[in-house]
Design an enzyme around this catalytic site. Structure first.
Site, PDB file in Angstrom:
ATOM      1  CB  CYS A  89      -0.963  -0.047   1.189  1.00  0.00           C
ATOM      2  SG  CYS A  89      -2.285   1.171   1.163  1.00  0.00           S
ATOM      3  CG  HIS A  90      -0.155   4.946   1.560  1.00  0.00           C
ATOM      4  ND1 HIS A  90      -1.383   4.334   1.415  1.00  0.00           N
ATOM      5  CD2 HIS A  90      -0.288   6.193   1.076  1.00  0.00           C
ATOM      6  CE1 HIS A  90      -2.230   5.197   0.872  1.00  0.00           C
ATOM      7  NE2 HIS A  90      -1.597   6.330   0.647  1.00  0.00           N
TER       8      HIS A  90
END
Length: 182
Positions: free
Chosen positions: A110-111
């Site tokens: 994800c991030h």
């Protein structure tokens, strides 16, 4: 547990900070425990309870400044809002860079690649991330692919929580291979 040179070669570090995405931390954490690995939760500080975006607590085992890459075979960087904080923490960035420099397995979802960007380890590497981080990945020299999981050497990246089965499968596969070759 396999010890090589007196080191525990079944130990993985997982970075944690407030605002982590619950599934992206807990699913890999429990998957690794199930596979027989020991997981150290590494926060900005030791013994601190960090809350996920959903409010679930996870307590750090040690501070990033205390963690040394030589003691681990892998590193997990979960997503959510946490990587935006993690990338401002010198100890977390150093540990990430050291793990990559030493050829250890590094898995970010994800991030999570925001921490890899700050550690300057994505240049020329095939990877993926949450779509909002794509431009940052490309600007950092990463070779972005929109796939559920991308493996480049010892780097494993995924985009979103629904990619977790593929993310965990490839992370464990690389960890097992590194124990054999270790």
């Amino acid at each position: 547990m396999i010890a090589i040179g007196g080191q525990n070669m079944s130990k993985v570090a997982m970075l944690i900070e407030k605002g982590y995405q619950e599934a992206e931390a807990l699913v890999p954490y429990y998957r690794l425990l199930e596979a027989g690995y020991e997981v150290d939760v590494v926060g900005s500080e030791s013994g601190v309870v960090y809350l996920s975006k959903q409010g679930s607590p996870l307590k750090s085992d040690l501070a990033a400044g205390e963690a040394q890459a030589k003691n681990y075979i892998g590193l997990i960087v979960p997503g959510g809002g946490a990587p935006d904080i993690m990338r401002t923490k010198p100890g977390m960035v150093r540990l990430t860079r050291d793990m990559c420099d030493q050829g250890k397995v590094v898995a970010a979802i994800c991030h999570g690649p925001q921490v890899l960007i700050e550690a300057d380890v994505l240049r020329g590497k095939h990877c993926t991330s949450f779509k909002a981080v794509k431009t940052d990945v490309v600007n950092a020299g990463g070779l972005y692919e929109d796939s559920e999981v991308v493996v480049d050497g010892n780097l494993v990246t995924s985009r979103i929580p629904s990619d977790l089965p593929a993310f965990c499968r490839e992370m464990v596969r690389l960890l097992e291979a590194s124990k054999v070759s270790g």
